[in-house]
Design an enzyme around this catalytic site. Structure first.
Site, mmCIF file in Angstrom:
data_model
loop_
_atom_site.group_PDB
_atom_site.id
_atom_site.type_symbol
_atom_site.label_atom_id
_atom_site.label_comp_id
_atom_site.label_asym_id
_atom_site.label_seq_id
_atom_site.Cartn_x
_atom_site.Cartn_y
_atom_site.Cartn_z
ATOM 1 N N TYR A 1 30.466 31.865 41.643
ATOM 2 C CA TYR A 1 29.013 31.940 41.707
ATOM 3 C C TYR A 1 28.400 30.540 41.859
ATOM 4 C CZ TYR A 1 29.895 36.553 39.590
ATOM 5 O OH TYR A 1 30.363 37.815 39.300
ATOM 6 N N HIS B 1 39.584 36.482 39.093
ATOM 7 C CA HIS B 1 38.485 37.153 39.790
ATOM 8 C C HIS B 1 38.929 38.210 40.801
ATOM 9 C CE1 HIS B 1 34.055 36.326 41.039
ATOM 10 N NE2 HIS B 1 34.337 37.613 41.138
#
Length: 414
Positions: free
Chosen positions: A182, A237
């Site tokens: 992010y 992730h």
């Protein structure tokens, strides 16, 4: 023998206080010489030190004297003594809570002065009292507790992420989700610090990206970006590249205390089947897409087998108007005086999911938290279950997994 003067010097109290403790029964009667002078034994000193400690913790003189009276009755009073100590513990816990609230307020005010020293502007109007409400928690398979609702930071730029995190924590959130991918971890760390909320009162989760699965410094670099000594939940992730190396990294971080719990993100189907055969530490969380159109029934069967909790992303279907506009949500919204989105988020928590809706709109962030004051009935949950279509909003391809390994997040500089 120890004299009154020596006792007072050792314990840091006055002779008048010592006499008062004896007179009201907080300290049992002490021995006297033939000349009538009081003297103290090591056992007497222990009673004095206990009285000082308990009084400083906020316990009443009456409670302390009652404990001494019961103690002098012998073993027959053990049950009563235990009950009294349990009451004392409750009083101390109550005092600790008040102290923590005071510390939170002080930390917040200090953060305003820190900001004023950076910017030259002291903005007292930023102060907002954290909401006084009862957060709900889920217990993980390692005994850790996680709030059922938090704020996500996916697709939120650093400047907005810092603001969202700060304001969310001030209004009552205690769970924050971010990720290396992010590119806003530093901003999240700044938002946490400037919120004034103590670190131990925040459940922080982040994720390591595939391009770092073989980077042995990845965990320390993550902690440095977040400006913290540990995270409460650390994921890998995507099941891309050498993801087993990434998982071993999580297990080491868990053993080292740098991650209080660990998780896997997007490891559905064949990937969790393979990981199950190799893990040394069972993960605490799986983060995947989940919403009323896609309830992850098959995956949840596997997760329940190991006590792994589900944290849902795209909880509102990426803002899909068709989902949010479903008649049942509008009807339930009218019944409970909530928006359709709030009803959907409550559905998530009652499904046993942790949910992390993201937003940079402060009003939306506040509304997303305001879901714990009502509860859907079993019949209403059953009606919502009929919406399940097994339909995703995001369908990852093998080609994308290959590209994930080659992409490197561009982090903020210090």
């Amino acid at each position: 023998m120890i004299t009154i003067k020596e006792v007072c010097e050792r314990c840091g109290i006055s002779a008048d206080t010592l006499r008062y403790y004896e007179r009201v029964g907080v300290v049992p009667p002490v021995g006297r010489t033939k000349g009538g002078i009081r003297f103290y034994t090591d056992e007497d000193i222990s009673w004095v030190e206990n009285a000082i400690c308990m009084r400083r913790a906020g316990l009443s003189v009456e409670m302390l004297s009652e404990y001494v009276r019961l103690f002098q009755k012998g073993d027959s009073s053990i049950p009563a003594r235990r009950t009294l100590l349990m009451e004392a513990r409750e009083e101390i816990n109550s005092q600790l809570k008040k102290y923590q609230e005071t510390m939170d307020k002080l930390n917040y005010k200090i953060s305003l002065y820190d900001e004023a020293m950076r910017t030259g502007v002291l903005r007292w109007n930023m102060s907002k009292k954290r909401r006084d409400f009862q957060m709900e928690f889920m217990t993980l398979n390692n005994g850790q507790k996680c709030p059922v609702i938090g704020i996500g930071t996916f697709l939120i730029k650093p400047v907005d992420a810092e603001n969202s995190v700060r304001e969310a924590l001030k209004m009552g959130y205690s769970c924050i989700d971010t990720a290396a991918a992010y590119c806003n971890e530093r901003a999240v760390g700044r938002g946490m610090k400037s919120s004034g909320v103590a670190r131990e009162n925040i459940f922080l989760s982040t994720k390591i990206w595939p391009s770092d699965y073989e980077n042995q410094n990845a965990v320390n670099e993550t902690l440095e970006r977040l400006d913290t000594d540990y995270v409460d939940l650390l994921y890998i992730h995507q099941p891309a590249g050498n993801w087993m190396s990434g998982y071993r990294m999580l297990e080491k971080a868990y053993r080292d205390g740098k991650a209080k719990s660990i998780g896997i993100s997007n490891f559905e189907g064949e990937f969790i089947e393979e990981l199950e055969k190799k893990w040394e530490i069972v993960p605490q969380f799986m983060q995947v897409e989940a919403h009323p159109y896609f309830t992850q029934d098959k995956l949840r069967t596997k997760l329940d087998e190991f006590g792994i909790k589900l944290m849902s992303w795209f909880p509102l279907g990426q803002g899909d108007k068709a989902l949010i506009g479903e008649t049942i949500f509008e009807e339930l919204g009218k019944k409970y005086n909530k928006t359709s989105a709030q009803v959907i988020l409550r559905w998530h928590t009652q499904m046993g999911f942790a949910v992390i809706p993201g937003s940079k709109n402060i009003d939306h962030i506040r509304d997303n938290l305001n879901i714990l004051d009502f509860k859907l009935t079993d019949e209403e949950m059953a009606e919502i279950s009929k919406l399940n279509k097994g339909t995703r909003y995001y369908n990852r391809t093998d080609e994308q997994l290959e590209k994930f390994v080659l992409w490197h997040p561009e982090f903020e500089t210090k």
